[in-house]
Scaffold this motif. Structure first.
Motif, PDB file in Angstrom:
ATOM      1  N   GLN A 611       0.813  -1.214   0.000  1.00 30.17           N
ATOM      2  CA  GLN A 611       0.000   0.000   0.000  1.00 30.17           C
ATOM      3  C   GLN A 611       0.849   1.267   0.000  1.00 30.17           C
ATOM      4  OE1 GLN A 611      -2.439  -0.432   3.498  1.00 30.17           O
ATOM      5  NE2 GLN A 611      -3.455  -2.269   2.729  1.00 30.17           N
ATOM      6  N   ARG A 612       2.151   1.096   0.071  1.00 34.22           N
ATOM      7  CA  ARG A 612       3.105   2.220   0.094  1.00 34.22           C
ATOM      8  C   ARG A 612       2.767   3.185   1.236  1.00 34.22           C
ATOM      9  NH1 ARG A 612       3.079   4.455  -5.928  1.00 34.22           N
ATOM     10  NH2 ARG A 612       1.011   5.040  -5.207  1.00 34.22           N
ATOM     11  N   ARG A 613       2.481   2.595   2.407  1.00 31.71           N
ATOM     12  CA  ARG A 613       2.128   3.399   3.590  1.00 31.71           C
ATOM     13  C   ARG A 613       3.301   4.271   3.988  1.00 31.71           C
ATOM     14  NH1 ARG A 613      -0.926   1.844   8.173  1.00 31.71           N
ATOM     15  NH2 ARG A 613      -1.967   0.337   6.820  1.00 31.71           N
ATOM     16  N   GLU A 614       3.054   5.527   4.244  1.00 24.63           N
ATOM     17  CA  GLU A 614       4.151   6.463   4.484  1.00 24.63           C
ATOM     18  C   GLU A 614       4.577   6.517   5.946  1.00 24.63           C
ATOM     19  OE1 GLU A 614       3.127  10.216   2.688  1.00 24.63           O
ATOM     20  OE2 GLU A 614       2.620   9.253   0.766  1.00 24.63           O
ATOM     21  N   LEU A 615       3.624   6.537   6.858  1.00 23.77           N
ATOM     22  CA  LEU A 615       3.965   6.656   8.282  1.00 23.77           C
ATOM     23  C   LEU A 615       3.240   5.579   9.077  1.00 23.77           C
ATOM     24  CD1 LEU A 615       3.758  10.547   8.739  1.00 23.77           C
ATOM     25  CD2 LEU A 615       5.814   9.157   8.437  1.00 23.77           C
ATOM     26  N   TRP A 616       3.922   5.006  10.058  1.00 24.93           N
ATOM     27  CA  TRP A 616       3.384   3.983  10.943  1.00 24.93           C
ATOM     28  C   TRP A 616       4.311   3.927  12.153  1.00 24.93           C
ATOM     29  CZ3 TRP A 616       7.421   0.478  10.413  1.00 24.93           C
ATOM     30  CH2 TRP A 616       8.100   0.529   9.195  1.00 24.93           C
ATOM     31  N   PRO A 617       3.900   3.263  13.247  1.00 21.40           N
ATOM     32  CA  PRO A 617       4.715   3.298  14.471  1.00 21.40           C
ATOM     33  C   PRO A 617       6.116   2.738  14.243  1.00 21.40           C
ATOM     34  CG  PRO A 617       2.504   2.534  14.966  1.00 21.40           C
ATOM     35  CD  PRO A 617       2.606   2.586  13.473  1.00 21.40           C
ATOM     36  N   ILE A 618       7.114   3.555  14.483  1.00 18.26           N
ATOM     37  CA  ILE A 618       8.502   3.197  14.171  1.00 18.26           C
ATOM     38  C   ILE A 618       8.979   2.004  14.984  1.00 18.26           C
ATOM     39  CG2 ILE A 618       9.496   4.788  15.877  1.00 18.26           C
ATOM     40  CD1 ILE A 618      10.877   3.971  12.360  1.00 18.26           C
ATOM     41  N   GLN A 619       8.405   1.782  16.177  1.00 17.09           N
ATOM     42  CA  GLN A 619       8.865   0.670  17.012  1.00 17.09           C
ATOM     43  C   GLN A 619       8.513  -0.696  16.420  1.00 17.09           C
ATOM     44  OE1 GLN A 619       6.593   2.973  17.810  1.00 17.09           O
ATOM     45  NE2 GLN A 619       5.188   2.295  19.427  1.00 17.09           N
ATOM     46  N   TYR A 620       7.631  -0.705  15.410  1.00 19.41           N
ATOM     47  CA  TYR A 620       7.241  -1.975  14.799  1.00 19.41           C
ATOM     48  C   TYR A 620       8.007  -2.246  13.502  1.00 19.41           C
ATOM     49  CZ  TYR A 620       3.552  -1.370  18.223  1.00 19.41           C
ATOM     50  OH  TYR A 620       2.880  -1.168  19.410  1.00 19.41           O
ATOM     51  N   LEU A 621       9.090  -1.537  13.307  1.00 22.21           N
ATOM     52  CA  LEU A 621       9.931  -1.782  12.131  1.00 22.21           C
ATOM     53  C   LEU A 621      10.698  -3.095  12.315  1.00 22.21           C
ATOM     54  CD1 LEU A 621      12.128   0.847  10.338  1.00 22.21           C
ATOM     55  CD2 LEU A 621      12.955  -1.452  10.694  1.00 22.21           C
ATOM     56  N   LEU A 622      10.579  -3.968  11.336  1.00 23.27           N
ATOM     57  CA  LEU A 622      11.299  -5.240  11.356  1.00 23.27           C
ATOM     58  C   LEU A 622      11.843  -5.511   9.958  1.00 23.27           C
ATOM     59  CD1 LEU A 622      12.094  -7.768  13.019  1.00 23.27           C
ATOM     60  CD2 LEU A 622      10.036  -8.856  12.118  1.00 23.27           C
ATOM     61  N   PRO A 623      13.161  -5.463   9.769  1.00 22.04           N
ATOM     62  CA  PRO A 623      13.719  -5.724   8.434  1.00 22.04           C
ATOM     63  C   PRO A 623      13.256  -7.078   7.898  1.00 22.04           C
ATOM     64  CG  PRO A 623      15.398  -4.789   9.858  1.00 22.04           C
ATOM     65  CD  PRO A 623      14.215  -5.079  10.725  1.00 22.04           C
ATOM     66  N   GLY A 624      12.780  -7.066   6.660  1.00 20.70           N
ATOM     67  CA  GLY A 624      12.278  -8.289   6.052  1.00 20.70           C
ATOM     68  C   GLY A 624      10.917  -8.708   6.553  1.00 20.70           C
ATOM     69  N   GLY A 625      10.272  -7.862   7.353  1.00 12.83           N
ATOM     70  CA  GLY A 625       8.994  -8.225   7.938  1.00 12.83           C
ATOM     71  C   GLY A 625       7.908  -8.526   6.909  1.00 12.83           C
ATOM     72  N   ALA A 626       8.016  -7.942   5.710  1.00 11.87           N
ATOM     73  CA  ALA A 626       6.990  -8.142   4.694  1.00 11.87           C
ATOM     74  C   ALA A 626       6.885  -9.599   4.250  1.00 11.87           C
ATOM     75  CB  ALA A 626       7.277  -7.253   3.483  1.00 11.87           C
ATOM     76  N   TYR A 627       7.937 -10.376   4.460  1.00 14.74           N
ATOM     77  CA  TYR A 627       7.934 -11.769   4.009  1.00 14.74           C
ATOM     78  C   TYR A 627       7.378 -12.732   5.061  1.00 14.74           C
ATOM     79  CZ  TYR A 627      11.067  -9.646   0.634  1.00 14.74           C
ATOM     80  OH  TYR A 627      11.607  -8.823  -0.322  1.00 14.74           O
TER      81      TYR A 627
END
Length: 629
Positions: A611-627
């Motif tokens: 969805q090309r979401r621009e902003l979301w809670p930064i603490q939930y960033l996980l590299p490779g999480g999309a997979y």
């Protein structure tokens, strides 16, 4: 964590005895670097280079260039060309790539630097990085500006999505630089054996990464970037809090690379480091890193090919540092010695504009935004096998919390394998008691935790409950009472860096004054510039993402609850914004199940990318999480 990983890297480097050992290390460093950026595109597609205008100057001229580093991915650039003098065979000039640092006007910001270089006899190519200058990705044509600042904020939005897709914004920045190199090879007046690179700040970041991965670059001069990343971790919140995802490659320290590895990838090519004593890139780290690599060059007979200068000033490519860097470049390009800097002509930004509209996304109907390229990167790989959250959590970097001891606190720092609990009082309201604890762990971390239960003590079910802010607060009381009446004892706690463990500091963005208008709570967690964002990016350098560390905190709370409070199996619940973390904890930790809460839409990392979401809670960033399924 970072210093421990740095010690392992240094120990491994001590085993270098021969030049073959060093070349073997280079291959490993290059392999790790490519993995961390998600690889580079494999196909050099047509550049479709076009010159859109030319500006005559005194002794040189400036050409306005647009090329496509990938199909539909337009790069705006300026080419500074010495005017041909004399008759006979056309002269071949050495060339210099100048990637731009973080500045809203991109390449234009380095106009003076480029003029000085062209007047020394170099062909100079400077371009706008994606998200700066004429390459805004979030341009609001009606307002005549980006929705975010063009210094770091667009990079924050783009870079966070790239992480989720298992890559990094640096992938595309480096590729732009390599295609700029390819363009220079098409110029008949360029000496292909004398193509160099220099840049400062974000341009220094790009310059050393491009040079590391493009072995044909002859000399690199890096300004205001090289340091030791554990030192950078320590000061960034206070000195430079704005988000720079491209500069925080996932595992950059834990994979044994750091800035020393980038410099080592230059060997045996000449490399120059320009530093500033008062920079927010710690000068102590610059000196430490330079000494490490200088010793390698010297050991194998190339001590003359590495040099450093430092000026007593802040974050800038100062005149004195430029003079030293230019002399180094001149020497290895067999250029005449010049001891002064040439005069420069100030020019209006409109004069240097390559597009008629001022923005490639407005200029070209087929222009492709980077968010689409990130999405395409993900969709091309989404069918490949991927690790689960559980596999990630219990994999590399897991601190073996499942085997830690739970003991009373003895007024000394807890060891790495101990949870030392300390009672900090109780309160009773009607028939409800709140017992408060402090859990000391991991040498110096402290977790505030509360146990909320009926005074009768008859509940037999246990619920782990939290919000995106940490443990339950007064505005959550109605929900907590509902769970108590449903037969649950409630355990609630603060994740590291949240709640009572928040740093009492408001990181102030130098790039965007509007961010300072936020209240403390908003500012603390803002993904564009904040204390929490810096915690997240720092954790990525160590290879143990903050999101996984939050699951560690949940496991610590559970270990205490079972060891001290005799809790049996636990359910887990949270506010809606934290549902993604609650679901991850429930699927990762044994004997933890989803709790009694209404069905909510759990944020999916793959949907953020698609969805090309621009902003979301930064603490939930996980590299490779999309997979992750």
């Amino acid at each position: 964590m970072a210093w421990q990983q740095d010690e392992k890297r240094i120990a491994a480097w001590r085993s270098i005895r021969t030049e073959s050992d060093l070349l073997r290390l280079q291959r490993e460093l290059r392999r790790n670097l490519l993995i961390m950026i998600g690889g580079l595109p494999t196909l050099r597609t047509p550049l479709h280079a076009r010159i859109t205008g030319s500006i005559p100057m005194n002794g040189f001229h400036i050409e306005k260039l647009i090329f496509e580093s990938l199909p539909g991915f337009y790069v705006t650039a300026l080419v500074y060309v010495p005017d041909e003098r004399g008759a006979g065979k056309a002269k071949k000039y050495p060339a210099i790539l100048v990637p731009a640092g973080h500045a809203p006007d991109g390449k234009d910001h380095y106009h003076a630097l480029c003029q000085r270089l062209v007047q020394r006899g170099y062909i100079v190519l400077a371009w706008d990085p994606v998200g700066q200058g004429e390459r805004s990705q979030f341009w609001d044509a009606k307002a005549g500006k980006s929705r975010y600042n063009l210094i770091c904020a667009e990079h924050a939005v783009l870079g966070d999505l790239a992480y989720l897709a298992g890559t990094n914004l640096a992938r595309w920045e480096i590729w732009d630089g390599r295609r700029a190199f390819d363009y220079l090879l098409t110029r008949p007046e360029v000496d292909s054996n004398r193509i160099n690179i220099t840049g400062t700040s974000g341009g220094g970041f790009q310059a050393i990464h491009i040079a590391a991965l493009e072995p044909r670059i002859k000399v690199a001069a890096i300004s205001c970037y090289i340091t030791s990343l554990p030192m950078r971790i320590h000061n960034r919140i206070f000195k430079d809090p704005d988000s720079d995802p491209e500069q925080d490659l996932y595992g950059m320290i834990s994979n044994g690379v750091d800035n020393a590895g980038l410099l080592a990838l230059m060997y045996p090519r000449p490399v120059f480091v320009a530093a500033a004593v008062l920079d927010f890139f710690p000068i102590e780290g610059t000196e430490k890193t330079f000494r490490e690599v200088q010793q390698l060059y010297a050991r194998f007979g190339h001590s003359d090919r590495i040099a450093m200068t430092e000026g007593y000033h802040g974050h800038e490519y100062s005149d004195a540092n430029q003079e030293a860097a230019f002399e180094f470049l001149d020497h290895f390009n067999q250029m005449p010695a010049v001891r002064t800097l040439a005069p420069v002509t100030q020019m209006d930004a409109k004069q240097l504009q390559c597009t008629s509209t001022g923005q490639v996304m407005q200029e070209f109907p087929d222009a492709k935004p980077l968010t689409d390229l990130i999405r395409d990167y993900y969709t091309a790989r989404k069918s490949q096998p991927a690790e689960s959250i559980r596999q990630l959590y219990f994999g590399k970097g897991y601190p073996e919390i499942r085997s830690w001891n739970v003991v009373p606190y003895g007024n000394i720092a807890a060891t790495a394998d101990t949870i030392a609990w300390e009672s900090s009082g109780s309160s009773t309201f009607n028939d409800i008691t709140i017992d408060r604890y402090l859990l000391h762990h991991s040498h110096s971390l402290v977790m505030p935790l509360i146990h909320i239960h009926k005074t009768t003590g008859q509940n037999t079910r246990w619920l782990l409950w939290f919000t995106k802010e940490g443990k339950a607060a007064t505005n959550d009381w109605a929900e907590i009472v509902t769970q108590l009446n449903a037969g649950y004892d409630v355990i609630s706690f603060d994740f590291r860096g949240l709640g009572e463990t928040r740093m009492p500091y408001k990181a102030v963005s130098e790039d965007d004054p509007s961010l300072t208008l936020m209240d403390d709570s908003q500012a603390y967690a803002n993904p564009l510039s904040s204390v929490l964002a810096d915690y997240v990016y720092n954790s990525l350098l160590t290879g143990r993402p903050y999101f996984l560390q939050m699951i560690e905190d949940a496991e610590i709370a559970i270990r205490f609850s079972r060891g001290k409070l005799h809790a049996d199996s636990l359910s887990i619940a949270s506010d809606q914004e934290s549902a993604i973390l609650a679901a991850a904890i429930a699927s990762t930790l044994p004997a933890v199940s989803p709790g009694p809460h209404p069905a909510v839409d759990v944020m999916k990392w793959s949907e953020l990318v698609l969805q090309r979401r621009e902003l979301w809670p930064i603490q939930y960033l996980l590299p490779g999480g999309a997979y992750i399924r």
